[in-house]
Design an enzyme around this catalytic site. Sequence first.
Site, PDB file in Angstrom:
ATOM      1  CG  HIS B  57      42.599  40.174  43.412  1.00 40.57           C
ATOM      2  ND1 HIS B  57      41.651  41.107  43.091  1.00 40.57           N
ATOM      3  CD2 HIS B  57      43.299  39.943  42.278  1.00 40.57           C
ATOM      4  CE1 HIS B  57      41.753  41.415  41.800  1.00 40.57           C
ATOM      5  NE2 HIS B  57      42.760  40.734  41.290  1.00 40.57           N
ATOM      6  CG  HIS B 219      40.659  42.788  37.769  1.00 40.18           C
ATOM      7  ND1 HIS B 219      40.050  41.643  37.306  1.00 40.18           N
ATOM      8  CD2 HIS B 219      41.837  42.413  38.312  1.00 40.18           C
ATOM      9  CE1 HIS B 219      40.847  40.604  37.568  1.00 40.18           C
ATOM     10  NE2 HIS B 219      41.928  41.042  38.163  1.00 40.18           N
TER      11      HIS B 219
END
Lengths: 333, 333
Positions: B57, B219
């Site tokens: 991320h 995700h």
Amino acid sequence: MKKIINDPKRVVDESVAGFGAAHADLVRVEMDPIHIVRADAPIAGKVGIVSGGGSGHEPLHAGFVGFGMLDAAVPGAVFTSPTPDPILAATKAVDGGAGVLHIVKNYTGDVLNFETAADLASVEGIDVRSVVTNDDVAVKDSLYTAGRRGVGGTVLVEKIAGAAAERGDSLDEVAEVAERVNANARSMGLALTPCIVPHAGEESFTLAEDEIEIGIGIHGEPGRERIKLEPADGLVDRLLAPILEDLPFESGDRVLLFVNGMGGSPLVELYIAYRRAAEVLGERGIEIARSLVGNYITSLEMQGMSITLLKLDDEMVELWDAPVQTAALRWGR
Amino acid sequence: MKKIINDPKRVVDESVAGFGAAHADLVRVEMDPIHIVRADAPIAGKVGIVSGGGSGHEPLHAGFVGFGMLDAAVPGAVFTSPTPDPILAATKAVDGGAGVLHIVKNYTGDVLNFETAADLASVEGIDVRSVVTNDDVAVKDSLYTAGRRGVGGTVLVEKIAGAAAERGDSLDEVAEVAERVNANARSMGLALTPCIVPHAGEESFTLAEDEIEIGIGIHGEPGRERIKLEPADGLVDRLLAPILEDLPFESGDRVLLFVNGMGGSPLVELYIAYRRAAEVLGERGIEIARSLVGNYITSLEMQGMSITLLKLDDEMVELWDAPVQTAALRWGR
């Protein structure tokens, strides 16, 4: 073609309008002809700096308009040079009486259109100097270039020349340091995937699932060779070797190491590349005095990266460290 | 799978090592167990702030370690929570005697592992408070979550809580403002393409060439619906409508508008989205007092974006504007 856009023909207009709305504290945007100007331009007595070129390389150039860097940016259509008109308008908008420097990436269209604009500005009494960046060691001539292409080194030229202008250097002095940065910068890039120009609607070139292009240009124009995908360390070595031997960079040199993403590669990958580049430079006795890692000169959503090395002197370090306040590069204020 | 990596199992280690080398002025990196700590930690008398979670991320969270934001970041494997061990090590490393705040995105693994680490730290006499972010309005429960997921709002919590800690607020005060930011932030995202987790080697989900996922998680976990691709303005409206009605945001509110890229979408597209979002908020009488546009909480090379709105009060504005010096967010110094 999957993109977050409306009309493909309005991509640049709408994006620039959004940029202006998001960064109204830094810039003002003129739509006819289109250019982005530092909010407080023109600044009396300061050399103005204008850059520009085809869109699709963001944050270059609009993201670098602001204190300590560019006074104006002129975006063309995607991967297409701006015409002389908006370049002239930007030049006039930032002229504070001390002259204007054009920073031009070496692509035939950009060079011609900036030259025409400079001539027109001279007729109006504005003193214009131009610096053409050509730091890409990959190819001698290319699809859009006579001579080497201007790539990542352009970002460093804009930052360092911008700092020189901000401290009050004359047009000759600002042009001199810009030339010096360009002369000491070398770059090379690679692509894992192509990108899609919105108004074209299809991939600008094709690569097989296990293929990468070494020496890619920022418009997807061909590089040196296509090879099978290999581990990151080998890829970094393939970019660094021609860069190092070209200047050449030698033991004892101090450098700025710039690992640039082409737009679609995640940061985790850029830092893996940085790690290897730092290792190689360390082995060669080259000191990394400054670093820059991230997406600064891109090709839309292309996956890939470029590496730029700049051989530093004391003045360049001082100007690199000087405060800068733009949408994409900011420190010291 | 085309990526600039070496061994897929060493992606996080090598990337973190590269990050540490590139930003040695800001952070130091510990590899066993892996965590990234502010260079000058621990700071006596200052509340320490630790965040972390699965890697992939970036720049979240390591890119936010530094003056005015996080004291430490704990990266897990890609899309996998870090274990309690490195969280405990990071907590101890930043404890300056004033206690430590954990900022935890609401995913089951993260919440459990941060809780365990907090318990262990308490045993060692460190006062730990935790704030769990859950700003994603897309789904109530998800593949990895009981309750709402923590997404873009987390960046804003980290900045604002970090500024409160930097000015010397107590642990209770820092936790309070972190809770307040989370309570006033709402987000939703969309994906145009999936991403590939390196150690998995294949796409985390599939989308047809004309399909996008609305309400995607960071995700790649499912959102609300799959729709046919449509123009950017419609996509923005689909994200904003549920965000606006959820808090709700109303005429006269002052907000921070955060348009976040998922990693693989070019900036031109994010600014097109910003333009429409600003238009919609303007029509509703909501004032955009602050903005953030770029790739700050990503899903590897996923193409897509998220929008976060934060309803601001005077203290939040002051803390947002306070100096910050990290790899990915920097102003005022």
